[in-house]
Scaffold this active site. Structure first.
Site, PDB file in Angstrom:
ATOM      1  NE  ARG A 163      24.888 -16.918 -22.264  1.00 52.43           N
ATOM      2  CZ  ARG A 163      25.234 -18.167 -23.042  1.00 52.43           C
ATOM      3  NH1 ARG A 163      26.150 -18.963 -22.299  1.00 52.43           N
ATOM      4  NH2 ARG A 163      24.657 -18.103 -24.222  1.00 52.43           N
ATOM      5  CB  SER A 237      20.032 -16.067 -25.632  1.00 51.08           C
ATOM      6  OG  SER A 237      20.502 -17.006 -26.591  1.00 51.08           O
ATOM      7  CD  GLU A 334      21.930 -14.733 -21.959  1.00 48.74           C
ATOM      8  OE1 GLU A 334      23.093 -14.845 -22.083  1.00 48.74           O
ATOM      9  OE2 GLU A 334      21.400 -14.079 -23.020  1.00 48.74           O
TER      10      GLU A 334
END
Ligand code: EPU
Length: 338
Positions: A163, A237, A334
């Site tokens: 990510r 998420s 995230e």
């Protein structure tokens, strides 16, 4: 064409459905348009936004939000095994995946149904079911807002990680506006079915599946675990899965017969944050209108539709401190906080 709007309502432009606005909102439908914009005259900071699916606005944004309407999907070298596909940054990510799977091309199928747009996917290095966007990206084209010219990045220059990419680096944040992404897809069968229950979800199709069959299986898993964006606001998420050293992992394991984990290079271990959050008893926990999603506790949802950014942040802090106390592990969001 460039459209500039002042005091623009972003409620419908962020999947968390936070009721926030920005001082200025700029949309453009060609990379050339960016050359005509006087960046110095716009309210700061500048923020480039895709589908608004990985952002948490902490309040009204005082600067300028850019949104790309650059939409094209072009195949090259049709007929050979490897098919370069050039895609405009403003294409909805799943429209790109749906089209390439329907056309029998391998590479993007595991990344089906991820919300957002292609440009943001290349910034965030989105990932699912053992595949990351960076695995199929051959290059990225940007507009450099400092030197005011087109620049290209080859895949290694994008520095893709979990990510993560060069485009998230503080030193260049906001400088490069991604206008197009070149993918490298394949006609040769290349299913990646090792992650979790993907093979089981394919059932009888697991032998020699088509990209479309893998896509359908991924969609069915995602629909069973993740909230439907049409019904419930969220940003997917909320936390990254923490990467632990051997001793840290041993400490987490104390008192448990088994702990789900994936072994990485160098003796590191990735433990699902969802598991830790569940062990802390946070499934379904609520603060104001925000809640931990029951079926996948890695996701924070806008349960009432009226959650404020402060509700989400208070719930986030509660989870981070709960996991820290119980496991001695620091969770990191995230979702980008703006
Ligand atoms: N788990 C629990 N309790 C739950 C749900 C999950 O303990 O209620 C544990 C289980 O052990 C399960 C494990 O968590 O095996 C992993 O769950 P899952 O396969 O759903 O994946 P994840 O690690 O929670 C990551 C990505 C998702 C991606 C899935 C599938 C991150 C931050 N998230 O989640 O990405 O879809 O893997 O590949 O890496 C996103 O980024 O928005 C996103 C949804």
């Amino acid at each position: 064409m460039v459209t500039i709007r002042q005091n623009f309502d972003l409620s419908g432009r962020n999947t968390f459905r936070m009721k926030v606005s920005c001082a200025c909102y700029v949309e453009y439908d060609s990379p050339k348009d960016l050359e005509t914009i006087d960046f110095d005259s716009l309210p700061k900071p500048l923020l480039h936004m895709g589908g608004g699916s990985n952002l948490l606005f902490k309040g009204d944004f005082p600067g300028t939000v850019f949104h790309s309407l650059v939409k094209y999907i072009k195949y090259f070298d049709v007929g050979s095994d490897h098919v370069p596909v050039a895609v405009g940054a403003g294409v909805v990510w799943d429209d790109f995946v749906a089209k390439t799977c329907a056309d029998g091309l391998w590479g993007a199928e595991n990344l089906s149904l991820i919300p957002g747009e292609v440009g943001a996917a290349a910034v965030q290095n989105i990932g699912a079911y053992g595949v990351e966007a960076g695995d199929i990206i051959a290059g990225v084209t940007c507009f450099d807002t400092v030197d005011r010219k087109k620049v290209s990045f080859k895949t290694p220059e994008c520095r893709y990680g979990y990510r993560d990419s060069i485009f998230k680096d503080e030193s260049v944040k906001g400088r490069y506006i991604i206008t197009g992404v070149l993918f490298r897809l394949s006609r040769e069968a290349a299913p990646k079915l090792e992650y979790g229950n993907l093979k089981a979800a394919l059932g009888k199709d697991a032998g020699e599946p088509t990209p479309q069959q893998v896509r359908d299986a991924v969609i069915s898993i995602r629909r069973s675990k993740l909230p439907d964006p049409e019904e419930l606001g969220s940003a997917g998420s909320f936390f990254k899965n923490p990467v632990l050293s051997g001793p840290q992992f041993a400490a987490v394991c104390q008192g448990y017969e088994t702990v789900p984990h994936y072994v990485l290079d160098g003796g590191f271990v990735k433990v699902p944050a969802a598991w830790m959050i569940e062990q802390c008893g946070f499934k379904g926990a609520e603060v104001g209108g925000a809640a931990v999603y029951e079926k996948q506790p890695l996701v924070i949802v806008n349960a009432t539709g009226e959650a404020s950014p402060q509700d989400v942040i208070a719930l986030e802090e509660k989870i981070i401190s709960g996991v820290r106390e119980k496991f001695g592990v620091e969770l990191h969001p995230e979702v980008e906080h703006v």
